[in-house]
Design an enzyme around this catalytic site. Structure first.
Site, PDB file in Angstrom:
ATOM      1  N   CYS B 130      96.401 113.243  23.853  1.00 28.77           N
ATOM      2  CA  CYS B 130      95.994 113.322  25.260  1.00 28.77           C
ATOM      3  C   CYS B 130      94.493 113.123  25.364  1.00 28.77           C
ATOM      4  CB  CYS B 130      96.410 114.634  25.900  1.00 28.77           C
ATOM      5  SG  CYS B 130      96.775 115.958  24.792  1.00 28.77           S
ATOM      6  N   GLY B 243     110.640 110.193  14.277  1.00 25.47           N
ATOM      7  CA  GLY B 243     110.623 108.901  14.976  1.00 25.47           C
ATOM      8  C   GLY B 243     111.996 108.271  14.842  1.00 25.47           C
TER       9      GLY B 243
END
Lengths: 254, 303
Positions: B130, B243
């Site tokens: 972020c 993932g």
């Protein structure tokens, strides 16, 4: 009794136009759904489409769960072309349900939105003033059955190919709003495309009518974990899969 | 019997399978489907010091063998997590890893301190994907200097095992992992989602309101396995691989590439019991191949 189970296709019919009625026979004992609840369905062993798709329960009969949907994309195409006996993954019943109508009620279905209301009028037969609208006659399905389950059926098509001409929200709101209407004060249950529900809100809000809408959103998990299916509530985002799919109309920012 | 337990720094896990942050809520949503105490660990939905509303909808879109999401880190905030969710988690025999993030270094530190003091959290996982809103919106996880600053600050604020969750949206993930290691991280986890887009050609709008989103699911798995392998070559600290893991075979790819543990994310949405099936699938693999201890195959890629 798990809400994640396998079920086999027990029936699959393409009704008018491209609307599929799919019936499933669960392989295990299952929790009985309430009108307005939904299931996540998916053909097994497939990564594209990756996610399950949410479908409202249409009907439960003889231990068969049935779902009505429009064949639109890859997932619905695959589901609609499965053969009897093929097995799929199911999660459900999920979400909340339509509050029990204490009296007669008004039901408003736009197109394939009839899928979520059918179970309600089945459960409370001969109590629904049912307004059923579509663009054209071809998109209306199961009219005989709906007519026998409803107290009164009003059909509306935009091209006037069947019933009244216009949009179902106007037909319904006009009928409720005429002076001394028998429908005035009855709860309204609606399901259909978002623009239709928005139109219904603008016609009925502020009139003291209790109105419940069933919303549809893209979903990933269906169980409240991913926060992907939110809609704007008055103060905060609401998960369609968990706080919904049925909302009181005034909980939502239209 | 085979040994499935692994260590992530000081943190001992009964088996190497955990659930990825943001895909498993705070455990409640999935506890009806299986006994969540069987997990190696639970990584809870990302927390910030200040609660966040998240992004406007639509937030998700499906892509071939994957999905894009831009939930916008909606969460109840650290205080409510500690007051409302942690008491139940504390009663379970389950390792709890709190994922957290901030809009500034100060917020990262405040969240880390509160979670450390809460009692009941066994490790922290820092989401660094972020932007630093107080310093020019540089994304912490894609700029080595910004990353060094925030990981160093958080390291000082907690004595819990600290896992840094790496962004794959970088040129050299091995180098970024090294930065985390140098700043005192006990482990790295990877990969976070890969930034992507998909467009509705009819409306010429992005299918998600935020325009870009994070891609997850089996579509990204080969990239994630490759990155785990690269990071394994560049750091000594343990790796948590994730993932697009859908099956035990997928999980084993990550372990062989160098991961000491794995996280199951998007698969939970499709198969609510995926994590449990993966644990037993790994166990069967070890039995079949006559391997007594999972640790024997971590990073065992033959080249």
């Amino acid at each position: 009794m798990s809400r994640f189970f396998k079920a086999e296709i027990s029936g699959s019919d393409i009704l008018n136009s491209d609307i599929c009625l799919l019936s499933l026979k669960p392989h295990a004992e299952y929790e009985h759904p309430l009108p307005g609840q939904f299931y996540m369905l998916q053909a097994i062993g497939c990564y594209d489409p990756l996610l399950k798709r949410p479908f409202s329960i249409f009907s439960i009969k003889n231990n068969n769960l049935s779902f009505l949907f429009r064949v639109r994309g890859k997932a619905t195409k695959i589901l609609s072309s499965l053969k009897k006996g093929e097995v799929i993954d199911v999660i459900g019943p999920l979400g909340n349900s339509y509050p029990e109508p204490g009296s007669d009620f008004v039901a408003v279905a736009g197109g394939v939105g009839v899928a979520s209301l059918y179970n309600l009028i089945e459960k409370y037969s001969c109590r629904a003033h049912f307004f059923y609208g579509a663009k054209t006659k071809d998109e209306l399905v199961l009219l005989d059955k709906i007519s026998s389950l409803a107290k009164e059926l009003t059909i509306v098509t935009q091209d006037c190919s069947c019933g009244l001409e216009g949009v179902v929200t106007d037909a319904c709101a006009d009928a409720i709003c005429i002076p001394d209407s028998a429908l005035n004060g009855l709860p309204v249950y609606a399901c259909g495309p978002n623009p239709m529900l928005k139109a219904l809100h603008s016609r009925l809000s502020g009139k003291g009518i209790k109105c419940y809408v069933s919303l549809e959103e893209h979903m990933a998990c269906g169980v409240g974990a991913c926060l992907g299916c939110v809609v704007k509530g008055i103060n905060e985002y609401k998960r369609v899969c968990k706080e919904g799919p049925v909302f009181s109309m005034d909980e939502i920012q239209w | 019997m085979v040994n499935l337990s692994v260590k992530i720094g000081r943190l001992e896990l009964p088996n190497p399978v955990m659930t990825a942050s943001g895909t498993f809520g705070y455990g409640q949503e999935y506890s009806e489907f299986f006994d969540i105490e069987r997990l190696g660990a639970i990584v809870v939905k990302g927390l910030s010091y200040v609660p966040k509303q998240g992004n406007p909808p639509p937030r998700i879109a499906e892509t071939p063998a994957g999905m894009l999401n831009a939930i916008g880190l909606q969460n109840i905030g650290v205080d409510r997590f500690i007051a409302e969710k942690l008491p139940h988690l504390r009663t379970l025999d389950l390792k709890v890893i709190a994922n957290f993030f901030g809009d500034s270094i100060v917020e990262y530190v405040k969240a880390a301190e509160a979670l450390t003091d809460s009692g009941g959290v066994h490790a922290l996982e820092m989401n660094i994907s972020c932007p630093n809103k107080q310093a020019g919106w540089i994304v912490f996880g894609t700029n080595p200097d910004a990353m060094r600053e925030v990981v160093t600050a958080v390291r000082k604020a907690t004595d819990l095992p600290l896992i840094v969750k790496l962004s794959p949206n970088v040129t050299d993930i091995g180098m970024m992992a090294k930065v985390a290691e140098d700043c005192g991280a006990d482990a790295v986890s990877l990969i976070n989602t890969i930034t992507g887009m998909c467009i509705d050609t009819k409306t010429r709008r992005s299918k998600i309101a935020n325009v870009t989103g994070g891609l997850s699911g089996p579509a990204i798995r080969p990239i994630a396995v490759r990155m785990v392998w690269e990071v394994n070559k560049s750091v000594m600290i343990p790796i948590i691989g994730m993932g697009g893991i859908m099956t035990a075979q997928d999980a084993l790819e990550f372990i062989i590439a160098g991961a000491s543990a794995v996280s199951v994310g998007t698969a939970n949405f499709i198969n609510p019991v995926a994590a449990i099936e993966i644990i037993s699938g790994i166990e069967s693999y070890l039995l079949e191949h006559g391997i007594a201890d999972i640790n024997e195959i971590i990073g065992s890629l033959k080249t």
